[in-house]
Motif scaffolding. Sequence first.
Motif, PDB file in Angstrom:
ATOM      1  N   GLY A   8      12.068   1.398   4.122  1.00 16.45           N
ATOM      2  CA  GLY A   8      11.588   0.103   4.590  1.00 16.45           C
ATOM      3  C   GLY A   8      10.201  -0.235   4.085  1.00 16.45           C
ATOM      4  N   ASP A   9       9.793   0.389   2.968  1.00 10.70           N
ATOM      5  CA  ASP A   9       8.458   0.143   2.422  1.00 10.70           C
ATOM      6  C   ASP A   9       8.496  -0.648   1.117  1.00 10.70           C
ATOM      7  N   GLY A  10       9.654  -1.233   0.810  1.00  5.26           N
ATOM      8  CA  GLY A  10       9.798  -2.013  -0.405  1.00  5.26           C
ATOM      9  C   GLY A  10      10.262  -1.230  -1.603  1.00  5.26           C
ATOM     10  N   SER A  11      10.308   0.096  -1.500  1.00  3.52           N
ATOM     11  CA  SER A  11      10.715   0.915  -2.639  1.00  3.52           C
ATOM     12  C   SER A  11      12.229   1.026  -2.745  1.00  3.52           C
ATOM     13  N   ASP A  55      11.141  -4.526   3.072  1.00  3.90           N
ATOM     14  CA  ASP A  55       9.743  -4.086   3.148  1.00  3.90           C
ATOM     15  C   ASP A  55       9.116  -4.565   4.454  1.00  3.90           C
ATOM     16  N   LEU A  72       6.385  -3.382   5.624  1.00  5.14           N
ATOM     17  CA  LEU A  72       4.935  -3.264   5.522  1.00  5.14           C
ATOM     18  C   LEU A  72       4.270  -4.568   5.094  1.00  5.14           C
ATOM     19  N   GLU A  73       5.082  -5.560   4.739  1.00  7.83           N
ATOM     20  CA  GLU A  73       4.565  -6.894   4.445  1.00  7.83           C
ATOM     21  C   GLU A  73       4.480  -7.750   5.710  1.00  7.83           C
ATOM     22  N   TYR A 116       2.052   5.333   7.969  1.00  6.42           N
ATOM     23  CA  TYR A 116       3.287   4.593   8.268  1.00  6.42           C
ATOM     24  C   TYR A 116       4.337   5.609   8.686  1.00  6.42           C
ATOM     25  N   THR A 167       0.926  -2.168   1.419  1.00  3.32           N
ATOM     26  CA  THR A 167       1.937  -3.046   0.826  1.00  3.32           C
ATOM     27  C   THR A 167       2.385  -2.575  -0.549  1.00  3.32           C
ATOM     28  N   ASP A 168       1.810  -1.467  -1.028  1.00  3.65           N
ATOM     29  CA  ASP A 168       2.210  -0.879  -2.314  1.00  3.65           C
ATOM     30  C   ASP A 168       2.641   0.555  -2.060  1.00  3.65           C
ATOM     31  N   SER A 169       3.953   0.793  -2.004  1.00  2.00           N
ATOM     32  CA  SER A 169       4.451   2.130  -1.654  1.00  2.00           C
ATOM     33  C   SER A 169       3.988   3.200  -2.628  1.00  2.00           C
TER      34      SER A 169
END
Length: 318
Positions: A101-104, A108, A110-111, A157, A221-223
Amino acid sequence: MSIPEPTQTPDGPAYEGRLLDRRDEEIVDQGAAFDIRTLVTRRGVLGLAGVGLGAVVLAACAPPASVGSASPTPTATSGASAGDAASVGEIPDETAGPYPGDGSNGPDVLEDSGIVRQDIRSSIDGGATAEGVPLTFALQVIDLASGGVPFAGVAVYAWHCTAQGEYSMYSSGLEDVTYLRGVQVADADGRVSFTSVFPGCYSGRWPHIHFEVYPDVGSITDSSAAIATSQLALPEAACAAVYAEAAYDGSARNLSQITLASDNVFGDGSGVLQVAAVTGSVQDGYSATLVVGVDTATTPAAGGGQGGSGGGSQPPSS
């Protein structure tokens, strides 16, 4: 006594099949994490008498605090190692798994505004709440590169599955749910804590909590900016007590089919640096604490969105 020499491989210097964490250092200077993992797996470091590992190994391999009916107050174990670099090993790099769930790997969280929070039992919008035995878990992050001082200001996180072994944002029916995920910023003692529920045990994995450590909250916001990615393991006694509850149907069976040693994440060393100290009871709730050593002088080997051998089995869908 002579110091053993590493074997040169295409991936770099190695000892007994293990790549050195610190390629420019001698084998006996690889740090506590490398030494302990090698000792636990009964590799050649067992023959390195007199390198001063005895106290480290005894401290790291001590069993977690027993679970009783006392109120869920963290024990002294939670901060006993702070400031003593010799007794804090670097937390092993682990996969973030397929549901970060971190965009990777897809969504995401974390946004999202509101992700920085201590209580993660409900979705950020308050639309859904996870049920289960109460659990407060705390991490104390130690800066090993600076001599073992508290790592104040880092952002942590954390996320984990539900009592039924499902992951918000990924499992069927939970795609729009964001509970059991949150970020906290470490205080002056390097501590963060989260209010949550005890995670279930799904097939193929030992009960665990994922976490990523970032240099600061502006980096989340940047995994790829994570300076450490690892997992906390929950001790068997607490798991067995919780999984007797009806809300955790299936978890007791899944737990009986796996051990820390056979788990594909904690199996390398049986999680000696990752098993949390736990106090509390099913009636009063539990409190888990873990000291997390982070060494920014080493390159993180794990990251978000990694499945495969380290990602664990697919959790059950709704």
